[in-house]
Design a protein around this motif. Structure first.
Motif, PDB file in Angstrom:
ATOM      1  N   TYR A  18       8.129  -8.579  -4.781  1.00 14.76           N
ATOM      2  CA  TYR A  18       7.614  -7.439  -3.544  1.00 14.76           C
ATOM      3  C   TYR A  18       8.867  -6.497  -3.467  1.00 14.76           C
ATOM      4  O   TYR A  18       8.069  -5.265  -3.158  1.00 14.76           O
ATOM      5  CB  TYR A  18       7.584  -8.232  -2.320  1.00 14.76           C
ATOM      6  CG  TYR A  18       8.535  -8.300  -1.188  1.00 14.76           C
ATOM      7  CD1 TYR A  18       9.099  -7.545  -0.624  1.00 14.76           C
ATOM      8  CD2 TYR A  18       9.648  -9.553  -1.131  1.00 14.76           C
ATOM      9  CE1 TYR A  18      10.172  -7.661   0.469  1.00 14.76           C
ATOM     10  CE2 TYR A  18      10.502  -9.781  -0.271  1.00 14.76           C
ATOM     11  CZ  TYR A  18      10.883  -8.567   0.196  1.00 14.76           C
ATOM     12  OH  TYR A  18      11.883  -8.665   1.248  1.00 14.76           O
ATOM     13  N   ASP A  26       0.882  -1.245  -0.074  1.00 17.62           N
ATOM     14  CA  ASP A  26      -0.195  -0.027  -0.029  1.00 17.62           C
ATOM     15  C   ASP A  26       0.872   1.189  -0.035  1.00 17.62           C
ATOM     16  O   ASP A  26       2.118   1.343   0.180  1.00 17.62           O
ATOM     17  CB  ASP A  26      -0.897  -0.023   1.127  1.00 17.62           C
ATOM     18  CG  ASP A  26      -1.986  -0.893   1.034  1.00 17.62           C
ATOM     19  OD1 ASP A  26      -2.309  -1.449   0.116  1.00 17.62           O
ATOM     20  OD2 ASP A  26      -2.534  -1.380   2.186  1.00 17.62           O
ATOM     21  N   GLY A  80      -4.006 -10.029  -0.770  1.00 12.07           N
ATOM     22  CA  GLY A  80      -4.234  -8.696  -0.490  1.00 12.07           C
ATOM     23  C   GLY A  80      -4.186  -8.395   1.048  1.00 12.07           C
ATOM     24  O   GLY A  80      -4.268  -7.091   1.796  1.00 12.07           O
ATOM     25  N   LYS A  81      -3.655  -9.439   1.915  1.00 12.36           N
ATOM     26  CA  LYS A  81      -3.703  -9.283   3.399  1.00 12.36           C
ATOM     27  C   LYS A  81      -1.878  -8.691   3.542  1.00 12.36           C
ATOM     28  O   LYS A  81      -1.131  -9.301   2.975  1.00 12.36           O
ATOM     29  CB  LYS A  81      -3.696 -10.577   4.109  1.00 12.36           C
ATOM     30  CG  LYS A  81      -5.252 -11.132   3.710  1.00 12.36           C
ATOM     31  CD  LYS A  81      -6.289 -10.232   4.349  1.00 12.36           C
ATOM     32  CE  LYS A  81      -7.554 -10.831   3.994  1.00 12.36           C
ATOM     33  NZ  LYS A  81      -8.646  -9.799   4.305  1.00 12.36           N
ATOM     34  N   VAL A  82      -1.968  -7.892   4.517  1.00  7.45           N
ATOM     35  CA  VAL A  82      -0.689  -7.402   4.921  1.00  7.45           C
ATOM     36  C   VAL A  82       0.125  -8.773   5.430  1.00  7.45           C
ATOM     37  O   VAL A  82      -0.405  -9.237   6.310  1.00  7.45           O
ATOM     38  CB  VAL A  82      -0.501  -6.329   5.742  1.00  7.45           C
ATOM     39  CG1 VAL A  82       0.722  -5.902   6.491  1.00  7.45           C
ATOM     40  CG2 VAL A  82      -1.202  -4.943   5.380  1.00  7.45           C
ATOM     41  N   THR A 126       0.606  -3.760  10.734  1.00  5.37           N
ATOM     42  CA  THR A 126      -0.356  -4.880  10.909  1.00  5.37           C
ATOM     43  C   THR A 126      -0.878  -4.731  12.392  1.00  5.37           C
ATOM     44  O   THR A 126       0.010  -4.639  13.403  1.00  5.37           O
ATOM     45  CB  THR A 126       0.281  -6.156  10.476  1.00  5.37           C
ATOM     46  OG1 THR A 126       0.771  -6.182   9.442  1.00  5.37           O
ATOM     47  CG2 THR A 126      -0.931  -7.132  10.687  1.00  5.37           C
ATOM     48  N   PRO A 178       4.077  -1.238   3.951  1.00  6.35           N
ATOM     49  CA  PRO A 178       3.331  -2.711   3.981  1.00  6.35           C
ATOM     50  C   PRO A 178       3.566  -3.520   2.604  1.00  6.35           C
ATOM     51  O   PRO A 178       3.569  -2.893   1.471  1.00  6.35           O
ATOM     52  CB  PRO A 178       2.021  -2.541   4.295  1.00  6.35           C
ATOM     53  CG  PRO A 178       1.402  -1.256   3.602  1.00  6.35           C
ATOM     54  CD  PRO A 178       2.919  -0.424   3.788  1.00  6.35           C
ATOM     55  N   THR A 179       3.825  -4.910   2.595  1.00  4.33           N
ATOM     56  CA  THR A 179       3.906  -5.770   1.618  1.00  4.33           C
ATOM     57  C   THR A 179       2.651  -6.677   2.013  1.00  4.33           C
ATOM     58  O   THR A 179       2.621  -6.845   2.918  1.00  4.33           O
ATOM     59  CB  THR A 179       5.267  -6.298   1.320  1.00  4.33           C
ATOM     60  OG1 THR A 179       5.069  -7.093   0.126  1.00  4.33           O
ATOM     61  CG2 THR A 179       5.737  -6.989   2.386  1.00  4.33           C
ATOM     62  N   ARG A 180       1.987  -7.116   0.618  1.00  4.23           N
ATOM     63  CA  ARG A 180       0.796  -7.950   0.990  1.00  4.23           C
ATOM     64  C   ARG A 180       0.867  -9.497   0.105  1.00  4.23           C
ATOM     65  O   ARG A 180       1.898  -9.512  -0.649  1.00  4.23           O
ATOM     66  CB  ARG A 180      -0.383  -7.329   0.533  1.00  4.23           C
ATOM     67  CG  ARG A 180      -0.724  -5.934   1.045  1.00  4.23           C
ATOM     68  CD  ARG A 180      -1.666  -5.148   0.486  1.00  4.23           C
ATOM     69  NE  ARG A 180      -2.266  -3.962   0.978  1.00  4.23           N
ATOM     70  CZ  ARG A 180      -2.648  -4.067   2.393  1.00  4.23           C
ATOM     71  NH1 ARG A 180      -3.336  -5.017   2.724  1.00  4.23           N
ATOM     72  NH2 ARG A 180      -3.034  -2.649   2.959  1.00  4.23           N
ATOM     73  N   ASP A 181       0.159 -10.299   0.616  1.00  2.00           N
ATOM     74  CA  ASP A 181       0.053 -11.568  -0.058  1.00  2.00           C
ATOM     75  C   ASP A 181      -0.702 -11.599  -1.321  1.00  2.00           C
ATOM     76  O   ASP A 181      -1.181 -10.613  -1.562  1.00  2.00           O
ATOM     77  CB  ASP A 181      -0.198 -12.568   0.918  1.00  2.00           C
ATOM     78  CG  ASP A 181      -1.726 -12.677   1.463  1.00  2.00           C
ATOM     79  OD1 ASP A 181      -2.513 -11.756   0.848  1.00  2.00           O
ATOM     80  OD2 ASP A 181      -1.864 -13.430   2.448  1.00  2.00           O
TER      81      ASP A 181
END
Length: 520
Positions: free
Chosen positions: A204, A35, A98-100, A41, A92-95
């Protein structure tokens, strides 16, 4: 330093190739989406969301990372004040859902002014934070460390860096997950899948570059990457991924002691390449001790290595006279004991050399620069058991300086451990993937072919045996000529893997990089 040479991990019984700051270097032989907002988180909230990645027990109680912090600073550069702002925060980086899944800490140095270029910096390892490039090479402040006679207990004082690049480009230092203060917020198995393998690492980190540009309204700036060691492996692949997948084109890339070809030294029983890689750097270290190291002298060494030395090794026992001549010449070039060279067959293995070259003094040479030494605490062991001399002296001062800078000077009051070099990342990294063995030269070629304006500067220290300069010379010589031959160039400097710890080499690097940037 910054980086960990994959081959320096204790789980690998060979040593040679490149990357930096060995994670676990005991013996020298043993050598997504993000984001825009830097939010952390919430473990409690994540625990209530059954679709969120599971947060491991040891991470559930971690305090959140602080909000972004800023500090105004000034250094004296070329007799003039340079005012700038340093910003520390997390993206943040996400899976894939879209989850952090992690928080990537970024340290940015910016100067007021229109249309300034921006340079993104990565170190290597994998497992090394970007502090090595930051406080060792190109940031506005530096720490004296990594040279002969340096001690881990030396004062970690930050002083103005006359070799900084900040006057001609903003600088953004990125710490991959598991390094610095950057961290995963998911369980161990998910962490390995999302962060500790070649392809996910590239994806990422590319997205972090993209998101920083969007968040800071810098997509229209000229954009550059600098990567050291395994960060030099990342450099071409991130450049190509950004260019082809995320739609962001780099103007230039600087690869510092890069780890480009992970398999280049394979098959040493048949191939001359492993020995062609090491002989010039061993010779350079000897020439330096004899006060004879010059570009002209090294040009002759390179010519010999690519010519008579290579062909003699290929002939093997078919030409005994040529072999004896080669052994005599290698003895002369390296200054090593004639018996040692004779029984090595003129093939100087790195681990054996690092114990032999300073054995009379009871010392070991560093794989990163064999003229930097420390006492061998296990001189009678069959193999090196001690940590690398440079790694043993550099991690403490850089860690101390960075933690103090971030928490006190910038005021980013983080409650967490700082990993200048993470052994955990090294233990869990997927070192068997086909993506890793492929190297980054295919991406380098494709990125250069796709963009006729892209420029790549590859820089090495003469004495480096972890990522020998000869590997880049051979690599670039085999690339097709795509327009201006100077678009991809190799330069060498006195010193080793972190040649920039030497003031003259750091200033020479600055000059060459300024010249490259001026061509855009």
């Amino acid at each position: 330093m910054r980086f960990i040479h994959l081959k320096n991990f204790p789980w690998r019984p060979a040593i040679l190739s490149c990357a930096l700051v060995c994670l676990a270097i005991a013996p020298a032989r043993a050598v997504a989406q993000a984001d825009k907002a830097p939010a952390a988180t919430d473990p409690a909230a994540a625990g209530k969301d059954k679709s969120a990645p599971k947060i491991s027990d040891d991470k559930a109680g971690l305090p959140p990372l602080p909000a972004e912090a800023h500090a105004a600073q000034t250094i004296q550069l070329d007799g003039k004040p340079l005012h700038y702002t340093v910003t520390v925060g997390a993206l943040p980086t996400r899976d894939g859902d879209g989850k952090v899944a992690g928080e990537v800490v970024v340290t940015a140095f910016t100067v007021e002014g229109a249309n300034r270029p921006v340079t993104f910096a990565f170190n290597g390892g994998p497992g090394a934070a970007s502090v090595y490039l930051n406080f060792g090479a190109i940031g506005p402040k530096r720490v004296d460390a990594g040279n002969e006679g340096a001690s881990p207990s030396d004062p970690a004082n930050l002083v103005d860096n006359p070799g900084t690049w900040l006057d001609f480009t903003d600088l953004v230092f990125i710490d991959p997950i598991g390094t610095g203060f950057s961290r995963s917020t998911v369980d161990e198995a998910t962490t390995k899948k999302l962060f500790y393998s070649t392809a996910p690492d590239i994806e990422y980190l590319s997205r972090i570059v993209y998101d920083w540009l969007v968040k800071n309204d810098r997509l229209s700036s000229r954009k550059y990457l600098v990567g050291e060691s395994y960060g030099g492996f990342r450099g071409p692949r991130i450049t190509h991924y950004l260019q082809s997948q995320l739609g962001v084109a780099m103007n230039g890339v600087v690869l510092v002691s890069p780890y480009l070809n992970p398999t280049i030294e394979n098959d040493g029983d048949l191939s001359p390449l492993p020995w062609m890689m090491t002989l010039p750097s061993i010779t350079a270290a000897h020439f330096e001790r004899e006060k004879k190291l010059t570009p002209e002298a090294m040009a002759d060494v390179i010519a010999y290595t690519q010519g008579e030395y290579a062909t003699t090794l290929l002939k093997g026992r078919a030409d005994e006279a040529a072999t004896q001549k080669m052994i005599a010449h290698v003895t002369e070039l390296t200054g090593l004991d004639p018996a040692f060279v004779k029984f090595s067959g003129g093939r100087i293995e790195t681990g054996a050399y690092l114990r032999e070259v300073h054995r009379e003094e009871g010392k070991l040479g560093s794989v990163y620069d064999s003229n930097v030494t420390s006492y061998d605490p296990f001189p009678f062991a069959p193999e090196q058991r001690a940590n690398d001399p440079i790694l043993a002296s550099i991690v403490a001062p850089l860690t101390t300086a960075m933690v103090d800078f971030v928490t006190r000077t910038v005021g980013w009051k983080v409650d967490a451990r700082y990993n200048a070099l993470s052994y955990d990342v090294g233990r869990h990294w997927d070192r068997d993937s086909a993506e890793l063995r492929q190297g980054s030269v295919p991406d380098l070629r494709e990125a250069v072919a796709a963009d006729p304006k892209l420029r790549v500067l590859i820089v090495h220290g003469w004495n480096d045996l972890s990522c020998p300069f000869m590997g880049s010379v051979l690599t670039v010589n085999q690339m097709p000529l795509m327009g201006d031959p100077s678009r991809v160039s190799v330069r060498e400097f006195p010193g080793g893997h972190m040649f920039y710890t030497r003031p003259d080499s750091r200033l020479a690097l600055r000059k060459d990089v300024m010249d490259m940037y001026s061509k855009h």
